[in-house]
Design a protein around this motif. Structure first.
Motif, PDB file in Angstrom:
ATOM      1  N   PRO A  64       0.799  -1.246   0.098  1.00  0.00           N
ATOM      2  CA  PRO A  64       0.082  -0.095   0.075  1.00  0.00           C
ATOM      3  C   PRO A  64       0.758   1.143   0.007  1.00  0.00           C
ATOM      4  O   PRO A  64       0.430   2.198  -0.655  1.00  0.00           O
ATOM      5  CB  PRO A  64      -0.911  -0.168   1.343  1.00  0.00           C
ATOM      6  CG  PRO A  64      -0.831  -1.546   1.658  1.00  0.00           C
ATOM      7  CD  PRO A  64       0.399  -2.234   0.949  1.00  0.00           C
ATOM      8  N   GLN A  65       1.975   1.348   0.824  1.00  0.00           N
ATOM      9  CA  GLN A  65       2.894   2.248   0.901  1.00  0.00           C
ATOM     10  C   GLN A  65       3.541   2.749  -0.529  1.00  0.00           C
ATOM     11  O   GLN A  65       4.194   3.739  -0.550  1.00  0.00           O
ATOM     12  CB  GLN A  65       3.833   2.290   2.081  1.00  0.00           C
ATOM     13  CG  GLN A  65       3.124   1.962   3.477  1.00  0.00           C
ATOM     14  CD  GLN A  65       3.130   0.497   3.385  1.00  0.00           C
ATOM     15  OE1 GLN A  65       2.957  -0.445   2.674  1.00  0.00           O
ATOM     16  NE2 GLN A  65       3.015   0.035   4.870  1.00  0.00           N
ATOM     17  N   GLN A  66       3.641   2.068  -1.354  1.00  0.00           N
ATOM     18  CA  GLN A  66       4.108   1.912  -2.541  1.00  0.00           C
ATOM     19  C   GLN A  66       3.210   2.281  -3.891  1.00  0.00           C
ATOM     20  O   GLN A  66       3.912   2.694  -4.898  1.00  0.00           O
ATOM     21  CB  GLN A  66       4.792   0.867  -3.019  1.00  0.00           C
ATOM     22  CG  GLN A  66       6.125   0.291  -2.062  1.00  0.00           C
ATOM     23  CD  GLN A  66       6.700  -1.087  -2.561  1.00  0.00           C
ATOM     24  OE1 GLN A  66       5.788  -1.850  -2.837  1.00  0.00           O
ATOM     25  NE2 GLN A  66       8.000  -0.986  -2.444  1.00  0.00           N
ATOM     26  N   ILE A  67       1.965   2.477  -3.612  1.00  0.00           N
ATOM     27  CA  ILE A  67       1.091   2.777  -4.718  1.00  0.00           C
ATOM     28  C   ILE A  67       1.286   3.965  -5.316  1.00  0.00           C
ATOM     29  O   ILE A  67       1.414   4.333  -6.699  1.00  0.00           O
ATOM     30  CB  ILE A  67      -0.513   2.482  -4.421  1.00  0.00           C
ATOM     31  CG1 ILE A  67      -0.620   1.052  -3.834  1.00  0.00           C
ATOM     32  CG2 ILE A  67      -1.478   2.912  -5.126  1.00  0.00           C
ATOM     33  CD1 ILE A  67      -2.109   0.815  -3.238  1.00  0.00           C
ATOM     34  N   ALA A  68       1.390   4.944  -4.337  1.00  0.00           N
ATOM     35  CA  ALA A  68       1.517   6.459  -5.008  1.00  0.00           C
ATOM     36  C   ALA A  68       2.552   6.649  -5.726  1.00  0.00           C
ATOM     37  O   ALA A  68       2.849   7.194  -6.756  1.00  0.00           O
ATOM     38  CB  ALA A  68       1.492   7.405  -3.985  1.00  0.00           C
ATOM     39  N   GLU A  69       3.720   5.764  -5.345  1.00  0.00           N
ATOM     40  CA  GLU A  69       5.301   6.234  -5.911  1.00  0.00           C
ATOM     41  C   GLU A  69       5.078   5.131  -7.296  1.00  0.00           C
ATOM     42  O   GLU A  69       5.730   5.754  -8.495  1.00  0.00           O
ATOM     43  CB  GLU A  69       6.312   5.387  -5.062  1.00  0.00           C
ATOM     44  CG  GLU A  69       7.548   5.348  -5.531  1.00  0.00           C
ATOM     45  CD  GLU A  69       8.712   4.720  -4.575  1.00  0.00           C
ATOM     46  OE1 GLU A  69       9.959   4.432  -4.987  1.00  0.00           O
ATOM     47  OE2 GLU A  69       8.062   4.414  -3.471  1.00  0.00           O
ATOM     48  N   TYR A  74       2.292   3.041 -14.582  1.00  0.00           N
ATOM     49  CA  TYR A  74       1.550   1.984 -15.216  1.00  0.00           C
ATOM     50  C   TYR A  74       0.276   2.267 -15.576  1.00  0.00           C
ATOM     51  O   TYR A  74      -0.293   1.326 -16.458  1.00  0.00           O
ATOM     52  CB  TYR A  74       1.935   0.745 -14.263  1.00  0.00           C
ATOM     53  CG  TYR A  74       3.176   0.132 -14.288  1.00  0.00           C
ATOM     54  CD1 TYR A  74       3.843  -0.514 -15.114  1.00  0.00           C
ATOM     55  CD2 TYR A  74       4.108   0.833 -13.130  1.00  0.00           C
ATOM     56  CE1 TYR A  74       5.239  -0.688 -15.112  1.00  0.00           C
ATOM     57  CE2 TYR A  74       5.315   0.306 -13.254  1.00  0.00           C
ATOM     58  CZ  TYR A  74       5.964  -0.395 -13.964  1.00  0.00           C
ATOM     59  OH  TYR A  74       7.271  -0.685 -13.955  1.00  0.00           O
ATOM     60  N   THR A  75      -0.631   2.986 -14.844  1.00  0.00           N
ATOM     61  CA  THR A  75      -2.009   3.159 -15.318  1.00  0.00           C
ATOM     62  C   THR A  75      -2.281   3.818 -16.631  1.00  0.00           C
ATOM     63  O   THR A  75      -3.243   3.331 -17.282  1.00  0.00           O
ATOM     64  CB  THR A  75      -2.737   4.172 -14.113  1.00  0.00           C
ATOM     65  OG1 THR A  75      -1.917   5.074 -13.987  1.00  0.00           O
ATOM     66  CG2 THR A  75      -2.952   3.325 -12.947  1.00  0.00           C
ATOM     67  N   SER A  95      -8.702   6.269  -2.375  1.00  0.00           N
ATOM     68  CA  SER A  95      -7.150   6.709  -2.356  1.00  0.00           C
ATOM     69  C   SER A  95      -6.591   6.402  -3.588  1.00  0.00           C
ATOM     70  O   SER A  95      -5.650   7.043  -4.294  1.00  0.00           O
ATOM     71  CB  SER A  95      -6.359   6.019  -1.052  1.00  0.00           C
ATOM     72  OG  SER A  95      -6.948   6.585   0.027  1.00  0.00           O
ATOM     73  N   ILE A  96      -6.961   5.106  -4.187  1.00  0.00           N
ATOM     74  CA  ILE A  96      -6.498   4.658  -5.302  1.00  0.00           C
ATOM     75  C   ILE A  96      -6.753   5.625  -6.390  1.00  0.00           C
ATOM     76  O   ILE A  96      -5.961   6.066  -7.217  1.00  0.00           O
ATOM     77  CB  ILE A  96      -6.873   3.363  -5.851  1.00  0.00           C
ATOM     78  CG1 ILE A  96      -6.323   2.193  -4.772  1.00  0.00           C
ATOM     79  CG2 ILE A  96      -6.835   2.749  -7.154  1.00  0.00           C
ATOM     80  CD1 ILE A  96      -6.934   0.890  -4.743  1.00  0.00           C
ATOM     81  N   GLN A  97      -8.141   6.079  -6.498  1.00  0.00           N
ATOM     82  CA  GLN A  97      -8.466   6.969  -7.525  1.00  0.00           C
ATOM     83  C   GLN A  97      -7.875   8.384  -7.419  1.00  0.00           C
ATOM     84  O   GLN A  97      -7.729   8.935  -8.463  1.00  0.00           O
ATOM     85  CB  GLN A  97      -9.993   7.094  -7.558  1.00  0.00           C
ATOM     86  CG  GLN A  97     -10.675   5.801  -8.235  1.00  0.00           C
ATOM     87  CD  GLN A  97     -12.153   5.644  -7.897  1.00  0.00           C
ATOM     88  OE1 GLN A  97     -12.692   6.497  -7.029  1.00  0.00           O
ATOM     89  NE2 GLN A  97     -12.775   4.951  -8.596  1.00  0.00           N
ATOM     90  N   ARG A  98      -7.585   8.801  -5.986  1.00  0.00           N
ATOM     91  CA  ARG A  98      -6.983   9.875  -6.045  1.00  0.00           C
ATOM     92  C   ARG A  98      -5.496  10.061  -6.533  1.00  0.00           C
ATOM     93  O   ARG A  98      -4.949  10.927  -7.117  1.00  0.00           O
ATOM     94  CB  ARG A  98      -6.928  10.270  -4.384  1.00  0.00           C
ATOM     95  CG  ARG A  98      -6.273  11.521  -4.316  1.00  0.00           C
ATOM     96  CD  ARG A  98      -6.127  11.924  -2.605  1.00  0.00           C
ATOM     97  NE  ARG A  98      -5.396  10.931  -2.015  1.00  0.00           N
ATOM     98  CZ  ARG A  98      -5.540  10.322  -1.188  1.00  0.00           C
ATOM     99  NH1 ARG A  98      -6.921  10.094  -0.784  1.00  0.00           N
ATOM    100  NH2 ARG A  98      -4.682   9.376  -0.561  1.00  0.00           N
TER     101      ARG A  98
END
Length: 259
Positions: A64-69, A74-75, A95-98
């Motif tokens: 989870p802590q790496q998602i924003a980084e 890749y999206t 948070s994912i959509q943000r």
């Protein structure tokens, strides 16, 4: 169908191994270490390695802590009409959509027995997801075990506390139980066999029985016998119930913090 998995650790790798055998799709996995990718999946070490390809679904399998980084790179490879599927504990759809834009998102909360096809998977989809998205998520989940759809995202975090983290609790209980057997004089291998066979036999008996767990427990006990003595020690002052409440509560609270 083309599916991209970003991250391939213990959980992601366990699930991917099952999918490669049973899901009719071509999988590409992103990981710094090619040897971590199961045979049958393509490896990509970076966004550049994808060479502009587009995917029907992108699976978020990083911490989870790496998602924003990590994930924003890749999206852009998601096809129009595709969806994001997250197996990251705690990180909410909002948070994912943000972090990753207004894409349809499904959360799947598995547990480690996915490796042997016995995972408990909680699933929740945001309203933008289509039935096709939900069908894909159901297929992925059922390939690794059971699929349990829930009505609220908070239920996913509660499933995380009970099932997602639950195999860890069981392994720790088994470790402590085995240590007690060793203290009684059994060799480590014998102690492990005694404990694991006792646990697996009791669980399988419970799975096949219509009796409540309390009734099954009582069926083992005789008045003033050995089991009653052990159970009385295990349940003294309600400490076991309280310990498990605190254990699952701590896991749930951490999932809430990660949202």
């Amino acid at each position: 169908m083309e599916i991209l998995m970003v991250g391939c650790g213990k959980m992601g790798g366990a699930m991917l191994r099952r999918w490669l055998d049973e899901v009719p799709a071509r999988f590409t996995a992103v990981n710094r270490t090619p040897s971590a990718i199961p045979d049958g999946a393509q490896h990509a070490g970076s966004p550049e390695a994808l060479d502009g390809r587009r995917f029907d679904a992108i699976i978020i399998a990083v911490k989870p802590q790496q998602i924003a980084e990590i994930m924003p790179a890749y999206t852009p490879f998601l096809k129009e009409g595709g969806c994001l599927i997250s197996i990251a504990a705690g990180f909410s759809i909002a948070s994912i959509q943000r972090e990753l834009g207004d894409n349809p998102v499904i959360r799947i909360m598995p547990n480690l027995p996915a490796l042997i096809g016995r995972s408990v998977n909680g699933l929740y989809a945001d309203p933008a997801c289509t039935q096709a998205h939900r069908d894909l998520a159901t297929q992925l989940a059922e390939t690794t075990g059971t699929a349990i759809w829930v009505d609220t995202e908070d239920e996913i975090d509660r499933i995380t506390a009970i099932a997602g983290s639950g195999s860890g609790y069981v392994f720790e209980i088994a470790r402590s139980y085995t240590a007690a057997a060793e203290e009684m004089g059994f060799a480590p291998d014998t102690a492990r066999a005694l404990v694991l066979e006792t646990l697996s036999g009791a669980i399988e008996m419970a799975r096949q029985s219509d009796l409540s767990l309390e009734e099954l427990r009582n069926s083992v006990m005789s008045k003033k016998g050995t089991t009653e003595a052990g159970i009385n020690a295990l349940r003294r002052d309600g400490w076991l119930d309280q310990l498990l409440l605190e254990t699952t509560g701590a896991a749930y609270q951490r999932a809430v913090e990660l949202r």
